[in-house]
Design an enzyme around this catalytic site. Structure first.
Site, PDB file in Angstrom:
ATOM      1  N   ARG A   1       0.829  -1.161   0.005  1.00 34.21           N
ATOM      2  CA  ARG A   1       0.030  -0.084   0.193  1.00 34.21           C
ATOM      3  C   ARG A   1       0.968   1.351   0.017  1.00 34.21           C
ATOM      4  NH1 ARG A   1      -2.878  -3.944   1.863  1.00 34.21           N
ATOM      5  NH2 ARG A   1      -0.992  -4.166   2.794  1.00 34.21           N
ATOM      6  N   THR A   2       1.732   1.398   1.146  1.00 34.22           N
ATOM      7  CA  THR A   2       2.486   2.724   0.838  1.00 34.22           C
ATOM      8  C   THR A   2       3.289   3.134  -0.191  1.00 34.22           C
ATOM      9  OG1 THR A   2       2.547   2.273   3.410  1.00 34.22           O
ATOM     10  CG2 THR A   2       3.773   3.808   2.660  1.00 34.22           C
TER      11      THR A   2
ATOM     12  N   LYS B   1      25.137  -3.803  -1.055  1.00 38.57           N
ATOM     13  CA  LYS B   1      26.582  -3.832  -1.515  1.00 38.57           C
ATOM     14  C   LYS B   1      27.245  -3.230  -0.114  1.00 38.57           C
ATOM     15  CE  LYS B   1      26.219  -3.062  -6.294  1.00 38.57           C
ATOM     16  NZ  LYS B   1      26.396  -2.238  -7.339  1.00 38.57           N
TER      17      LYS B   1
ATOM     18  N   ARG C   1      11.197   4.090   3.226  1.00 37.51           N
ATOM     19  CA  ARG C   1      10.888   3.180   4.198  1.00 37.51           C
ATOM     20  C   ARG C   1      12.187   2.487   4.494  1.00 37.51           C
ATOM     21  NH1 ARG C   1       5.897  -0.937   4.311  1.00 37.51           N
ATOM     22  NH2 ARG C   1       4.865   1.247   4.942  1.00 37.51           N
TER      23      ARG C   1
ATOM     24  N   HIS D   1       5.278   6.055  11.490  1.00 38.27           N
ATOM     25  CA  HIS D   1       4.634   5.900  10.072  1.00 38.27           C
ATOM     26  C   HIS D   1       3.821   7.069   9.891  1.00 38.27           C
ATOM     27  CE1 HIS D   1       3.309   4.317   6.345  1.00 38.27           C
ATOM     28  NE2 HIS D   1       3.294   3.253   6.744  1.00 38.27           N
TER      29      HIS D   1
END
Ligand code: NCD
Length: 366
Positions: free
Chosen positions: A51-52, A80, A101, A129
């Site tokens: 969703r986000t 890496k 995120r 959030h």
């Protein structure tokens, strides 16, 4: 330049402005269809999302802009060993705004040290959030008609559930809201959020039984037990079925109580509840996209404004004690702390200078 790292970066007036702007966007989407033409949003998702990430991308497309990014640390140079600061500095050369995120708490606070474009926190570990909170506020406003004088039950994993932390920090700023925090003992709301409730003098109660509390609520906010944040599999297995909202429990709930959930759901809401008119979690998804459109427009319009002053940060010669904090792994990130935290003692703000909070993950250092 303006970022959104924590929901408290927005004033109550700004939250209200975003809500009215979202309502206008909802009613007249075509009026906004070209507003971001020529602009690019980068979605840097070091952690899974449906969703986000997709709602940020849909929001930018619907505003006439374009998107680029990655949907997993394994497909970025993080695999890496690249630092968050270097990744964000690089992406600042390609995009006009970033939504990120990350599994580590405080990662967006590291990102803003090297960005040249606005950064939006789309979830940092078990911390915050804020854009889910924007979706939640629009849901409450639309479905309950107000953001004040609500009795809200938050149920499930209140320790690691970052959406809960941001939602509480938003709703304590509106008058008359009351909180019932329903969780197993092991998954109670962290101390920092309890402090915020105390400072705001917001009535709250911690409880264990959903059945006993559901009858008195205006809104029930269910959450998933956050499997990925547990250090022990046994502990997760023991707690995973702590709460299951089903038709039987819904019969105990008021007729006008709404059920919210940031999603994804695992099994904490029985699918049979979806047909109940009180179930609002899929409406929340739609509201989330509209609020993200409003937020992108706001941050892009404010890129010329100076940053708001924040609390003074200092070095203490020590490192943050939280193993989930970005400062535990990020190279070249100076450990910084807030030396003073105000708490209210009998209604009077009191400074306790011996307490330190990490400036990234906000965990109190004991
Ligand atoms: C939440 C999240 O990622 O914190 N989902 C979301 O963004 N809508 C909730 C969760 O993962 O349980």
């Amino acid at each position: 330049m303006r970022h959104l790292l924590s929901i408290t970066d927005l004033t109550v007036e700004e939250l209200d402005e975003l809500l009215s702007s979202a309502t206008d966007i909802e009613q007249n989407p075509e009026a906004y269809a070209h507003r971001m033409e020529g602009k690019k949003l980068a979605t840097l998702f070091f952690e899974p999302s449906t969703r986000t990430r997709l709602s940020f991308e849909a929001a930018m497309w619907e505003l006439g802009g374009q998107v680029l990014g990655f949907a997993g640390a394994s497909s970025s140079s993080a695999s890496k060993g690249e630092s968050v600061k270097d990744t964000v500095r690089t992406v600042s050369c390609y995009a006009d705004i970033i939504a990120m995120r990350h599994p580590l708490e405080g990662a967006p606070w590291a990102a803003v040290q090297s960005t040249t474009v606005p950064v939006i926190n789309a979830g940092d570990g078990g911390h915050y959030h804020p854009t889910q909170t924007l979706a939640d506020l629009m849901t409450l406003k639309k479905e309950k008609g107000r953001l004040d004088h609500l009795k809200i039950g938050l149920c499930g994993d209140l320790k690691f559930g970052r959406t809960v932390h941001s939602l509480i920090e938003a709703l304590i700023r509106y008058p008359g809201n009351e909180f019932v925090l329903i969780s197993p003992q092991e998954l109670r709301v962290p101390a920092g959020i309890i402090n915020a409730l105390k400072e705001a003098q917001a009535p709250y109660r911690e409880a264990v039984s959903l059945e006993e509390e559901i009858g008195g609520l205006d809104a029930l906010y269910m959450t998933r037990i956050q499997q990925e944040r547990f250090f022990s599999v046994e502990e997760y297995l023991r707690l995973k079925d702590s709460y299951i909202l089903d038709e039987e429990k819904m019969r105990l709930a008021p007729k006008d109580m709404i059920v919210m959930h940031p999603l994804p759901r695992v099994n904490e809401i029985d699918v049979k509840v979806d047909a109940d008119p009180r179930a609002c979690y899929f409406k929340q998804v739609m509201y989330g996209k509209i609020m993200r459109k409003a937020l992108i427009l706001k941050l892009m319009a404010e890129t010329e404004l100076p940053a708001k002053p924040g609390p003074v940060k200092i070095t203490t010669g020590r490192h943050c004690k939280n193993p989930r904090c970005i400062s535990s792994t990020e190279q070249g990130l100076e450990p910084l702390f807030y030396p003073v935290h105000q708490i209210m003692v009998q209604g009077v703000p009191t400074r306790i200078p011996t307490r330190y909070y990490c400036a990234y993950c906000e965990m109190e250092q004991v």
